[in-house]
Scaffold this active site. Structure first.
Site, PDB file in Angstrom:
ATOM      1  N   ASP A 295       0.848  -1.193   0.000  1.00  0.00           N
ATOM      2  CA  ASP A 295       0.000   0.000   0.000  1.00  0.00           C
ATOM      3  C   ASP A 295       0.885   1.245   0.000  1.00  0.00           C
ATOM      4  O   ASP A 295       1.657   1.479   0.937  1.00  0.00           O
ATOM      5  CB  ASP A 295      -0.902  -0.022   1.238  1.00  0.00           C
ATOM      6  CG  ASP A 295      -2.013   1.006   1.173  1.00  0.00           C
ATOM      7  OD1 ASP A 295      -2.112   1.698   0.153  1.00  0.00           O
ATOM      8  OD2 ASP A 295      -2.775   1.113   2.145  1.00  0.00           O
TER       9      ASP A 295
ATOM     10  N   GLU B 195      -2.782   0.226  -4.176  1.00  0.00           N
ATOM     11  CA  GLU B 195      -2.619  -0.936  -3.292  1.00  0.00           C
ATOM     12  C   GLU B 195      -2.995  -2.221  -4.012  1.00  0.00           C
ATOM     13  O   GLU B 195      -3.806  -2.229  -4.936  1.00  0.00           O
ATOM     14  CB  GLU B 195      -3.445  -0.789  -2.015  1.00  0.00           C
ATOM     15  CG  GLU B 195      -4.940  -0.769  -2.219  1.00  0.00           C
ATOM     16  CD  GLU B 195      -5.716  -0.785  -0.913  1.00  0.00           C
ATOM     17  OE1 GLU B 195      -5.348  -1.548  -0.002  1.00  0.00           O
ATOM     18  OE2 GLU B 195      -6.706  -0.033  -0.816  1.00  0.00           O
TER      19      GLU B 195
END
Length: 408
Positions: free
Chosen positions: A23, A114
């Site tokens: 992420d 992500e």
């Protein structure tokens, strides 16, 4: 006589921690700080009337998304506000996903910043998952110039929680056997499905940690949240999540929204913004060769309350006129609420998406036209840019910000 085979036990988690959740940290703001050295180490806000992203220096002052821009500047007067550059964010996302796909063929993108990566079959050629994660973070920093946090665990849920705990710019491994020790001290807000309303409900019963849910048990949790939510949250509190990392998944919905600020807007202007949102979503539908069955209108009012209205069509469609008619009907029905409570944000989502497969025919059985107004306008925008053709109602108002999406 037929004898059935014994049923296999359901696998709730793999044996080893080999699922990565990667992420990017404060993605939009990090791209701005990367591209402009003067912004590094300073509180940065991306957006104007609404905060689209905030650097960690700004987050430390209490700034969050999607906070009103004036309120954000009251919290941090020295914050530097920069306009969004969606093309730069899309390019950075593409570069990062190239690193992901070069790391493992099993990548499930969640958003442009992500993804889940399954590295369970790479030990002989790439080493242990934690070593792979270290190299991935180093490559993203060196090749793209952005910080990224990575969580490693046996399940997707725990990997995502671990990456959030590792932020900013960190790595966290949840070793097999240590899942509950890691999970139970965390606040309940870390669990998927715990929003503001659910969190407030649980807090009123003295439930603030994940471990409290695990200790309470599913049966008692039902009396607070109902059977479905209780079953879901109790399973997560026990670190149970059997989902695999899946590739090739197509999104189930697409959406767009526009912040309106707090000044009063006539209904004609709001309707013009709806036209712009529908044009944008219809273009995405046709580009992805999808059709939608349901149109969803989302409203946020001046008192920060929200409302959602939806309409399901008789057949799937990618026809702008049909989708627009449904959206206008929903907007007209919501008119009394808008006039009474004021409107600060309007959003639209197209859900129940299906592939635009020409074999799925409906009456009348006529060939699909390829010279419609929609396809002509799409071709013009593809060639000359998204603003080459616009509705007269949007002149002087613009189409709003179009957030980059993963390819579908």
């Amino acid at each position: 006589m037929f004898v059935s085979e014994p049923r296999r036990p359901r696998i709730t988690a793999r044996d080893d921690a080999s699922i990565l959740h990667a992420d990017l940290d404060s993605f939009y703001a990090a791209v701005e700080q990367r591209d402009d050295p003067r912004l590094r180490g300073k509180p940065v806000i991306v957006g104007g009337g609404v905060v689209l992203a905030a650097s960690y220096e700004a987050k430390a002052r209490g700034i969050r998304t999607p906070m009103n821009g004036h309120r954000a500047l009251r919290l941090c007067p020295e914050a530097i506000v920069v306009p969004p550059r969606m093309s730069a964010y899309a390019a950075a996302s593409t570069a990062v996903f190239e690193v992901f796909h070069d790391t493992t063929p099993v990548v499930e993108g969640i958003s442009i910043d992500e993804a889940f990566l399954d590295v369970g079959g790479l030990r002989r050629i790439a080493g242990e998952p934690v070593d792979i994660a270290h190299r991935l973070r180093a490559r993203v920093a060196a090749e793209v110039g952005l910080p990224i946090s990575v969580g490693i665990a046996r399940t997707k849920f725990l990997a995502k929680v671990a990456s959030a705990v590792a932020k900013p710019d960190g790595l966290r491994l949840v070793a097999p056997g240590g899942e509950l020790e890691f999970l139970h001290p965390l606040p309940i807000e870390r669990l998927w499905g715990v929003g503001e309303v659910t969190a407030r409900n649980l807090h009123e019963h003295g439930i603030t940690k994940v471990g409290h849910i695990a200790a309470l048990g599913e049966t008692r949790l039902r009396t607070i949240l109902g059977p479905a939510a209780a079953r879901h949250l109790y399973a997560l509190s026990q670190a149970r999540d059997p989902r695999r990392v899946e590739t090739g998944k197509r999104r189930r919905s697409i959406g767009a929204q526009r912040a309106l600020g707090r000044q009063p807007r006539p209904l004609t202007e709001i309707e013009a913004f709806v036209h712009g949102l529908i044009d944008r979503l219809g273009r995405r539908l046709r580009t992805a060769e999808r059709c939608c069955r349901t149109v969803v209108l989302r409203l946020r009012f001046d008192d920060f309350t929200r409302a959602t209205r939806s309409h399901t069509l008789a057949h799937g469609t990618d026809d702008t006129a049909v989708i627009l008619a449904a959206a206008r009907t929903l907007l007209h029905e919501a008119r009394p609420m808008i006039q009474e409570r004021g409107l600060t944000l309007i959003g639209l989502a197209l859900t129940n998406l299906v592939d635009a497969d020409p074999r799925q025919l409906t009456l009348p059985l006529t060939p699909r036209a390829d010279n419609t107004l929609d396809t002509t306008v799409d071709a013009l925008r593809q060639r000359f840019g998204s603003s080459a053709v616009t509705r007269a109602a949007l002149l002087g108002r613009g189409e709003g910000i179009s957030v980059p999406l993963l390819p579908d």
